[in-house]
Structures are given as structure tokens and as C-alpha cells.
Design a protein around this motif. Structure first.
Motif, PDB file in Angstrom:
ATOM      1  N   THR A 282      80.407 -32.686  40.141  1.00  0.00           N
ATOM      2  CA  THR A 282      79.333 -33.551  40.632  1.00  0.00           C
ATOM      3  C   THR A 282      79.248 -34.846  39.843  1.00  0.00           C
ATOM      4  O   THR A 282      79.061 -35.919  40.409  1.00  0.00           O
ATOM      5  CB  THR A 282      77.972 -32.825  40.527  1.00  0.00           C
ATOM      6  OG1 THR A 282      78.057 -31.589  41.216  1.00  0.00           O
ATOM      7  CG2 THR A 282      76.869 -33.660  41.153  1.00  0.00           C
ATOM      8  N   ASP A 301      84.902 -30.418  47.957  1.00  0.00           N
ATOM      9  CA  ASP A 301      83.637 -29.761  47.650  1.00  0.00           C
ATOM     10  C   ASP A 301      83.459 -29.757  46.137  1.00  0.00           C
ATOM     11  O   ASP A 301      84.361 -30.145  45.391  1.00  0.00           O
ATOM     12  CB  ASP A 301      83.617 -28.331  48.203  1.00  0.00           C
ATOM     13  CG  ASP A 301      82.200 -27.789  48.385  1.00  0.00           C
ATOM     14  OD1 ASP A 301      81.244 -28.478  47.978  1.00  0.00           O
ATOM     15  OD2 ASP A 301      82.067 -26.674  48.919  1.00  0.00           O
ATOM     16  N   ASP A 304      81.249 -26.579  39.936  1.00  0.00           N
ATOM     17  CA  ASP A 304      80.553 -27.078  38.756  1.00  0.00           C
ATOM     18  C   ASP A 304      80.987 -26.338  37.493  1.00  0.00           C
ATOM     19  O   ASP A 304      80.828 -25.120  37.401  1.00  0.00           O
ATOM     20  CB  ASP A 304      79.045 -26.903  38.957  1.00  0.00           C
ATOM     21  CG  ASP A 304      78.208 -27.720  37.989  1.00  0.00           C
ATOM     22  OD1 ASP A 304      78.667 -27.955  36.859  1.00  0.00           O
ATOM     23  OD2 ASP A 304      77.089 -28.121  38.365  1.00  0.00           O
ATOM     24  N   SER A 313      72.828 -31.044  40.096  1.00  0.00           N
ATOM     25  CA  SER A 313      73.357 -29.682  40.041  1.00  0.00           C
ATOM     26  C   SER A 313      72.873 -28.865  41.229  1.00  0.00           C
ATOM     27  O   SER A 313      71.743 -29.035  41.703  1.00  0.00           O
ATOM     28  CB  SER A 313      72.918 -28.993  38.737  1.00  0.00           C
ATOM     29  OG  SER A 313      73.386 -29.686  37.605  1.00  0.00           O
ATOM     30  N   ARG A 314      73.709 -27.965  41.698  1.00  0.00           N
ATOM     31  CA  ARG A 314      73.360 -27.090  42.814  1.00  0.00           C
ATOM     32  C   ARG A 314      72.695 -25.817  42.283  1.00  0.00           C
ATOM     33  O   ARG A 314      73.231 -24.716  42.407  1.00  0.00           O
ATOM     34  CB  ARG A 314      74.602 -26.760  43.635  1.00  0.00           C
ATOM     35  CG  ARG A 314      75.224 -27.981  44.311  1.00  0.00           C
ATOM     36  CD  ARG A 314      76.440 -27.601  45.128  1.00  0.00           C
ATOM     37  NE  ARG A 314      76.965 -28.742  45.866  1.00  0.00           N
ATOM     38  CZ  ARG A 314      78.031 -28.693  46.673  1.00  0.00           C
ATOM     39  NH1 ARG A 314      78.673 -27.538  46.826  1.00  0.00           N
ATOM     40  NH2 ARG A 314      78.446 -29.768  47.304  1.00  0.00           N
ATOM     41  N   GLY A 315      71.553 -26.001  41.654  1.00  0.00           N
ATOM     42  CA  GLY A 315      70.834 -24.890  41.054  1.00  0.00           C
ATOM     43  C   GLY A 315      70.097 -25.355  39.826  1.00  0.00           C
ATOM     44  O   GLY A 315      70.421 -26.402  39.251  1.00  0.00           O
ATOM     45  N   ASP A 316      69.090 -24.587  39.426  1.00  0.00           N
ATOM     46  CA  ASP A 316      68.250 -24.973  38.293  1.00  0.00           C
ATOM     47  C   ASP A 316      68.677 -24.361  36.973  1.00  0.00           C
ATOM     48  O   ASP A 316      68.180 -24.754  35.916  1.00  0.00           O
ATOM     49  CB  ASP A 316      66.791 -24.591  38.575  1.00  0.00           C
ATOM     50  CG  ASP A 316      66.189 -25.389  39.721  1.00  0.00           C
ATOM     51  OD1 ASP A 316      66.611 -26.546  39.922  1.00  0.00           O
ATOM     52  OD2 ASP A 316      65.306 -24.845  40.417  1.00  0.00           O
ATOM     53  N   GLU A 320      71.973 -19.683  39.020  1.00  0.00           N
ATOM     54  CA  GLU A 320      71.924 -20.342  40.328  1.00  0.00           C
ATOM     55  C   GLU A 320      73.150 -21.209  40.581  1.00  0.00           C
ATOM     56  O   GLU A 320      73.694 -21.223  41.693  1.00  0.00           O
ATOM     57  CB  GLU A 320      70.646 -21.178  40.446  1.00  0.00           C
ATOM     58  CG  GLU A 320      69.376 -20.347  40.551  1.00  0.00           C
ATOM     59  CD  GLU A 320      68.147 -21.206  40.802  1.00  0.00           C
ATOM     60  OE1 GLU A 320      68.295 -22.438  40.956  1.00  0.00           O
ATOM     61  OE2 GLU A 320      67.033 -20.639  40.852  1.00  0.00           O
ATOM     62  N   VAL A 321      73.596 -21.938  39.570  1.00  0.00           N
ATOM     63  CA  VAL A 321      74.776 -22.788  39.750  1.00  0.00           C
ATOM     64  C   VAL A 321      76.028 -21.936  39.940  1.00  0.00           C
ATOM     65  O   VAL A 321      76.893 -22.253  40.760  1.00  0.00           O
ATOM     66  CB  VAL A 321      74.945 -23.759  38.566  1.00  0.00           C
ATOM     67  CG1 VAL A 321      76.243 -24.549  38.710  1.00  0.00           C
ATOM     68  CG2 VAL A 321      73.762 -24.723  38.500  1.00  0.00           C
ATOM     69  N   SER A 324      76.127 -20.814  43.396  1.00  0.00           N
ATOM     70  CA  SER A 324      76.593 -21.907  44.252  1.00  0.00           C
ATOM     71  C   SER A 324      78.106 -22.053  44.157  1.00  0.00           C
ATOM     72  O   SER A 324      78.787 -22.309  45.157  1.00  0.00           O
ATOM     73  CB  SER A 324      75.908 -23.221  43.852  1.00  0.00           C
ATOM     74  OG  SER A 324      74.523 -23.175  44.093  1.00  0.00           O
ATOM     75  N   ASN A 325      78.653 -21.893  42.956  1.00  0.00           N
ATOM     76  CA  ASN A 325      80.112 -21.923  42.791  1.00  0.00           C
ATOM     77  C   ASN A 325      80.781 -20.815  43.596  1.00  0.00           C
ATOM     78  O   ASN A 325      81.824 -21.018  44.220  1.00  0.00           O
ATOM     79  CB  ASN A 325      80.482 -21.777  41.307  1.00  0.00           C
ATOM     80  CG  ASN A 325      80.302 -23.061  40.520  1.00  0.00           C
ATOM     81  OD1 ASN A 325      80.176 -24.144  41.103  1.00  0.00           O
ATOM     82  ND2 ASN A 325      80.295 -22.961  39.209  1.00  0.00           N
ATOM     83  N   ALA A 328      80.817 -21.706  47.247  1.00  0.00           N
ATOM     84  CA  ALA A 328      81.828 -22.726  47.516  1.00  0.00           C
ATOM     85  C   ALA A 328      83.232 -22.125  47.531  1.00  0.00           C
ATOM     86  O   ALA A 328      84.068 -22.471  48.385  1.00  0.00           O
ATOM     87  CB  ALA A 328      81.732 -23.837  46.471  1.00  0.00           C
TER      88      ALA A 328
END
Length: 336
Positions: A282, A301, A304, A313-316, A320-321, A324-325, A328
Motif C-alpha cells: 500500500t 492487488d 501487506d 491499511s486493510r485492517g486496524d 485484521e490485516v 485481508s492478506n 487477497a
């Protein structure tokens, strides 16, 4: 992560090798740290993966500061003299040797009794080269000259430990859990009054990481392809854990320009292995990833490396990240 450079081996070699935790101060006999005025254990973490461990394991008994602020490229962090001086006042220093040379050197000079090097809490391995992960279909003889040139260009510039090992252990939930257990034990020794709470919090975190590992194992068990292409070869441990093939465009340095031969090689790999997606970070430049994707008709895509949490970031948080990984990867690999 707008700028990234390879870590000078001389800088890493200059850092003093530290053990897991030194339990006795000079001339002292107690293993308990002198806690801050608020009664909490003052913990300084080097960057986000260490910060997350400290917060999850320490809970309300710790006050955590991180040397690397959100959005700052960890590898290029430079510490101000004031920051270096303040390290000596910490109760606990938690870092990962081989990621940030400036931090390694400052911690070696700080002399804090309870210093935790996460790299000593699990087994490090060598991953990632200028030619990617050494794909099973590569012709070793054909690429021998190119690999030799890459080695020469990286001499004295390894991104990792002095032994050339990959430091990205937090991207493997299993290895991260091993580190968590060691950090929990170290916190208990630094603050024995709350040892039971640290043990409880560590167990809870290890359980969450175990569930994450199961999700990755199950989600990536049956896929149309096992190969993914990424700008940053940070996912060697993850790839090995879940039986995937990581192909890095520029090895450990996503900002460097890949050679024409490497681009051609990746185009061939993408075609042979039915690769659908080129991943980028990102906060790092997506130029090379998009160029390769355009030339080969692939999608792009985000994958992270979780070196920091920002608004992009795709998550807090870490869990969560990583979820998201996983999503993806499942999409890109054609998970069934």
C-alpha cells in the motif's frame, strides 16, 4: 514506505549481539524491573509487529512506546540523539535485530537489563534473493551469471541478519506465536508481580494466532495455482508455511528496478504457473508491479508486509490485516 534501501551489513555487524533477556543488572540481584511512576512497565518497541506483541501481552500493566511511527519506513528509521538517550530509561526494550540497523546500534548502547531480541525466540531462515524464491522451474545454469551479479550487488547490503537470514518472521503466524511465548516469559521475569496476567494474555494471543494459522492452512489448501508475484520478497516464511511459491520482482528491495532478464523470467513464470495477480504494498510504489501486470495481462492487488498500520491499511491491527492478506491470496490463487 516511500523509500526503502537495503541494510548495510556493516551496520548490522556493528550492533552487539544480544541474548533473549539479561536478568540481572550490574551489581544487582533482582530480576524485577523498576517500573515507571504510574506503576506500569515502560516498554519501548522497535516497530509495529513488536508493538502489537507488547500491547497484547502486557495489557493494562504496560505503557508501550514505539520508535517507528505510523507511515514511517521501518528500515530507514534514523533515531535522534534524544531518542537514543531515552532508551536507557525503559524497563523493557523489545526489537527484532536485522530489520533496523539504527535501532540495533542504539539498543546495544542502551544497556537496559530487560532487552528482548525477537530474532532469538524462533528459528530464522534464508529467503528471498534478487531472483525471487528460486522457483522450481528455473534453469539454474541459465541464471547462474545473473544470480552471481545480484550477489555482488548486494554484498554489504543484505536486508536481514548478518547471516543473511530473512527477518520477516511475523508474517508466519506460527513463528509469530513462538515469539509471543518468549516475549510473555520475558515480561513475567521483568515484572513477576503480574506474571500470571502475562501468561494468560500470551495464551490468548497464541490462541488467536493458532486460529489465523488454521484459516490460512484451510483457505489455501486447494488453489488453482501455488505461485504469487510480489514486489517485496517479505513473504518467504508465509509461502513456506502454506506450501506456496513466492516470486519477488526485486527481491528484498521493492524500490529497486528489476533487470530486463528478471522481468522476462517473471513473464514466463506467470504464463507457466497461471498467475493472475501481481502484488504490491500500500505504501510503496506500485509502478513496477503495474508495469509488469500490464505487460502480462495480470491484475494487481495489495499484500501487506505489516511493518506498520496506517489509514491505508486493510485492517486496524495485525489480525485484521493478515485476514485481508489471506482474502487477497485466496482470490489471486483461485482458492476452491
Amino acid at each position: 514506505m516511500n523509500v526503502r534501501r537495503l541494510i548495510p551489513a556493516t551496520a548490522v555487524a556493528g550492533a552487539v549481539t544480544l541474548g533473549l533477556v539479561t536478568l540481572s543488572a550490574c551489581g544487582g540481584s533482582s530480576s524485577a524491573a523498576d517500573k515507571g511512576t504510574d506503576g506500569k512497565l515502560d516498554v519501548v518497541a522497535s516497530f509495529y509487529p513488536m508493538q502489537y506483541l507488547a500491547e497484547q501481552i502486557g495489557g493494562g500493566h504496560v505503557a508501550v512506546q514505539t520508535l517507528t511511527k505510523p507511515g514511517v519506513e521501518p528500515h530507514d528509521l534514523e533515531l535522534k540523539p534524544r531518542q537514543i538517550g531515552e532508551l536507557a530509561d525503559a524497563d523493557v526494550l523489545l526489537y527484532l535485530k536485522g530489520i533496523q540497523p539504527a535501532v540495533d546500534e542504539a539498543i546495544a548502547q542502551a544497556g537496559v537489563t530487560h532487552t528482548i531480541d525477537a530474532a532469538t525466540l524462533t528459528t530464522l531462515e534464508a529467503h528471498g534473493t534478487e531472483s525471487g524464491e528460486g522457483h522450481a522451474h528455473e534453469d539454474e545454469e541459465a541464471h547462474a551469471g545473473e544470480e552471481h551479479a545480484a550477489e555482488e550487488s548486494q554484498e554489504g547490503h543484505d536486508h536481514g541478519s548478518e547471516a543473511g537470514n530473512d527477518p520477516h518472521i511475523w508474517l508466519d503466524p506460527v513463528k509469530y506465536a513462538e515469539v509471543a511465548k518468549g516475549v510473555g516469559a520475558a515480561f513475567a521475569k521483568a515484572d513477576p508481580d503480574h506474571a500470571a496476567d502475562y501468561e494468560k494474555n500470551t495464551a490468548a494471543l497464541v490462541k488467536k494466532l493458532g486460529a489465523l494459522d488454521t484459516a490460512f492452512e484451510t483457505g489455501l489448501k486447494n488453489t488453482a495455482t501455488r505461485t504469487f508475484i510480489t514486489t517485496h520478497s517479505a513473504f518467504g516464511y508465509l509461502a513456506e508455511r502454506y506450501h506456496l511459491d513466492q516470486e519477488g520482482i526485486s527481491g528484498m528491495d521493492p524500490e529497486s528496478e528489476p533487470s530486463p532478464a528478471r522481468i522476462k523470467e517473471l513473464q514466463d513464470v506467470a504464463k507457466a504457473e497461471k498467475v493472475t495477480t501481481v502484488f504490491f504494498e500500500t505504501l510503496a510504489s506500485d509502478k513496477t508491479a503495474k508495469t509488469l501486470a500490464q505487460d502480462t495481462g495480470l491484475k494487481t492487488d495489495v499484500l501487506d508486509p505489516l511493518e506498520g498500520i496506517t489509514d491505508a491499511s486493510r485492517g486496524d491491527d495485525y489480525i485484521e490485516v493478515m485476514q485481508s492478506n489471506l482474502a487477497a491470496l485466496k482470490k489471486a490463487l483461485g482458492a476452491k
